[in-house]
Motif scaffolding. Structure first.
Motif, PDB file in Angstrom:
ATOM      1  N   TYR A 105      12.000 -12.175 -12.573  1.00 43.18           N
ATOM      2  CA  TYR A 105      11.869 -11.029 -11.787  1.00 43.18           C
ATOM      3  C   TYR A 105      11.710 -11.239 -10.131  1.00 43.18           C
ATOM      4  CZ  TYR A 105      10.117  -8.384 -15.814  1.00 43.18           C
ATOM      5  OH  TYR A 105       9.974  -7.626 -17.051  1.00 43.18           O
ATOM      6  N   LEU A 106      12.199 -10.446  -9.418  1.00 40.95           N
ATOM      7  CA  LEU A 106      12.069 -10.491  -7.861  1.00 40.95           C
ATOM      8  C   LEU A 106      10.863  -9.260  -7.502  1.00 40.95           C
ATOM      9  CD1 LEU A 106      12.880 -11.447  -5.093  1.00 40.95           C
ATOM     10  CD2 LEU A 106      14.581  -9.604  -4.891  1.00 40.95           C
ATOM     11  N   ALA A 107       9.971  -9.867  -6.870  1.00 41.87           N
ATOM     12  CA  ALA A 107       8.686  -8.839  -6.435  1.00 41.87           C
ATOM     13  C   ALA A 107       9.419  -8.246  -5.178  1.00 41.87           C
ATOM     14  CB  ALA A 107       7.559  -9.524  -6.475  1.00 41.87           C
ATOM     15  N   VAL A 108       9.307  -6.790  -4.977  1.00 43.22           N
ATOM     16  CA  VAL A 108       9.658  -6.284  -3.569  1.00 43.22           C
ATOM     17  C   VAL A 108       8.536  -5.342  -3.318  1.00 43.22           C
ATOM     18  CG1 VAL A 108      11.275  -4.730  -2.255  1.00 43.22           C
ATOM     19  CG2 VAL A 108      12.146  -6.585  -4.041  1.00 43.22           C
ATOM     20  N   ALA A 109       7.686  -5.417  -2.309  1.00 43.96           N
ATOM     21  CA  ALA A 109       6.574  -4.613  -2.061  1.00 43.96           C
ATOM     22  C   ALA A 109       5.849  -4.223  -3.069  1.00 43.96           C
ATOM     23  CB  ALA A 109       7.021  -3.409  -1.310  1.00 43.96           C
ATOM     24  N   GLY A 110       5.304  -5.000  -3.874  1.00 43.67           N
ATOM     25  CA  GLY A 110       4.290  -4.770  -5.202  1.00 43.67           C
ATOM     26  C   GLY A 110       5.047  -4.554  -6.350  1.00 43.67           C
ATOM     27  N   HIS A 111       6.307  -4.298  -6.607  1.00 43.07           N
ATOM     28  CA  HIS A 111       7.133  -3.746  -7.550  1.00 43.07           C
ATOM     29  C   HIS A 111       8.178  -5.059  -8.137  1.00 43.07           C
ATOM     30  CE1 HIS A 111       5.472  -0.310  -5.967  1.00 43.07           C
ATOM     31  NE2 HIS A 111       5.631   0.491  -7.069  1.00 43.07           N
ATOM     32  N   PRO A 112       8.347  -5.063  -9.370  1.00 50.49           N
ATOM     33  CA  PRO A 112       9.329  -6.085  -9.828  1.00 50.49           C
ATOM     34  C   PRO A 112      10.541  -5.493 -10.256  1.00 50.49           C
ATOM     35  CG  PRO A 112       7.941  -5.361 -11.634  1.00 50.49           C
ATOM     36  CD  PRO A 112       7.479  -4.486 -10.268  1.00 50.49           C
ATOM     37  N   MET A 145       0.781  -1.125  -0.064  1.00 51.31           N
ATOM     38  CA  MET A 145       0.055   0.008   0.000  1.00 51.31           C
ATOM     39  C   MET A 145       0.940   1.240   0.098  1.00 51.31           C
ATOM     40  SD  MET A 145      -2.746  -1.120   2.595  1.00 51.31           S
ATOM     41  CE  MET A 145      -3.557   0.529   2.927  1.00 51.31           C
ATOM     42  N   VAL A 146       1.931   1.221   0.995  1.00 49.56           N
ATOM     43  CA  VAL A 146       2.752   2.346   1.149  1.00 49.56           C
ATOM     44  C   VAL A 146       3.770   2.690  -0.242  1.00 49.56           C
ATOM     45  CG1 VAL A 146       4.367   3.672   2.277  1.00 49.56           C
ATOM     46  CG2 VAL A 146       2.503   2.621   3.396  1.00 49.56           C
ATOM     47  N   ALA A 147       4.165   1.645  -0.648  1.00 51.27           N
ATOM     48  CA  ALA A 147       5.020   1.421  -1.648  1.00 51.27           C
ATOM     49  C   ALA A 147       4.379   2.095  -3.071  1.00 51.27           C
ATOM     50  CB  ALA A 147       5.802   0.018  -2.190  1.00 51.27           C
ATOM     51  N   ALA A 148       3.201   1.631  -3.280  1.00 53.98           N
ATOM     52  CA  ALA A 148       2.274   2.130  -4.440  1.00 53.98           C
ATOM     53  C   ALA A 148       2.237   3.777  -4.426  1.00 53.98           C
ATOM     54  CB  ALA A 148       0.682   1.362  -4.383  1.00 53.98           C
TER      55      ALA A 148
END
Lengths: 174, 174, 174
Positions: B156-163, A147-150
């Motif tokens: 890809y490595l996913a980190v807090a919703g980001h690839p 949520m915060v990273a977005a």
């Protein structure tokens, strides 16, 4: 609108030191929004260690629960909020609705004038915990991080004291 | 030959959502090869949550064990296989030879015509588990991830919703 | 001065294989500084598996505690030190001062003539361990990783058998 930066990483990966440097990059004085509470000696020792590293340009604001209020009260200087995982733990311990609180934090971040750097923890990289409460906490921490990273402009993963940029990222355009 | 993409990451790191976007990028309709079984309420809830997020362009194929057969039966559309770790758990529970099954998956991936996106979990980033079975599972999951990643075009490595792109990678040429 | 490279990653992430390739890149013959001791069958099996993978160009030096001495005795050829986490475990088991030993390693690395590749483990990415000794070990491993990474020229994170460069890194200049 103020820039927002999230620094995530495992235990003792150097997240807080990286986040302190990122905050000071915006120029001092700066504020430190602390979510940790000294429940026991181990925690008190860790808090003291973090405080000793920070210099006189830091003003500390304790906010175990009301980080949104603390953000608004300090919105004239760069802030470091350390950390989301401890805040989540405090919210759950106090039986608050962490999803609603997380949404309120995201909304507040979008409206801050001064920069905000946030620290959080990677807790989902081990094997599935046998304890159901641990699994719930792990899931909540991951969802809150997303949520915060977005909302944040920039996301770093701390690895052995060094930051790896995850967002923004030219590698991935979808 | 169809492109193959592996998305790995910790619990609640946003792996599945990233993998869904990657699959849809190839154009619909698409197939969802599901390895999860609803053993208990917690799992049933998680499956329902994933299903609710996916739209009508997704056709679900349940394959707790026979993912290779499911790949061949769907080789006309882009596929998302979610996830390798649950598949490994099912194989071990069913006393299959996971190394042989993993090798068969790798061989099938090499021969697919349509794209395949696969999701897996990082489970080796915590301290060494005290439980010997947990250590064995952790090791098997890591070995299976390496086997599949070696075959995939992109990792890809996913980190807090980001690839974060790990492969291909210009940083490292040996 | 010899180049130093640190490869970190979770269990079964392919760290050792990556580090072996990095060491051989400097040309053979090469030395393998082994910190692992065969306490039990599981460990003996893992050591045998690693040895079987390495070819005849490798000379093995056992150094469960004195890795600094081993570095100096082999300072004519490229070395692979595998791994820091096991060394830390041996130091703690032997009631040595791991911070002092870590500082001595960092000082020795700065003065080596031939290249050194080091392997270590990410152990801080799971939920907080309930066991206090496990928490202490996790913290010590993270601090030691940061100490050594600060000295090394290059830092890689291994993910599913593939290296991701963390240092040096153009993304971050502060």
């Amino acid at each position: 609108m103020g820039k927002s930066i999230l620094v995530t990483g495992g235990a003792r990966s150097g997240k807080s030191a990286i986040a302190e440097r990122l905050t000071l990059q915006f120029g001092g004085p700066v504020a430190y929004i602390a979510t940790a509470q000294a429940w026991d000696d181990e925690m008190a020792e860790r808090i003291a260690e973090h405080q000793a590293r920070r210099g006189p340009e830091w003003r500390t604001v304790n906010a175990p629960l009301d980080v949104v209020g603390a953000l608004w009260r300090t919105d004239g200087v760069p802030r470091l909020l350390d950390c989301l995982t401890m805040w989540l733990s405090n919210l759950i311990h106090d039986e608050r609705d962490w999803r609603a609180e997380g949404a309120a934090l995201v909304a507040a971040l979008a409206e801050q004038s001064a920069p905000v750097v946030l620290v959080t923890n990677e807790v989902g990289g081990g094997i599935v915990p046998e304890n159901a409460l641990a699994r719930e906490f792990r899931d909540a921490a991951g969802v809150l991080n997303q949520m915060v990273a977005a909302q944040c402009d920039t996301l770093y993963l701390a690895v052995a004291g060094h930051p790896l940029k995850v967002k923004p990222n030219d590698d991935f355009a979808i």
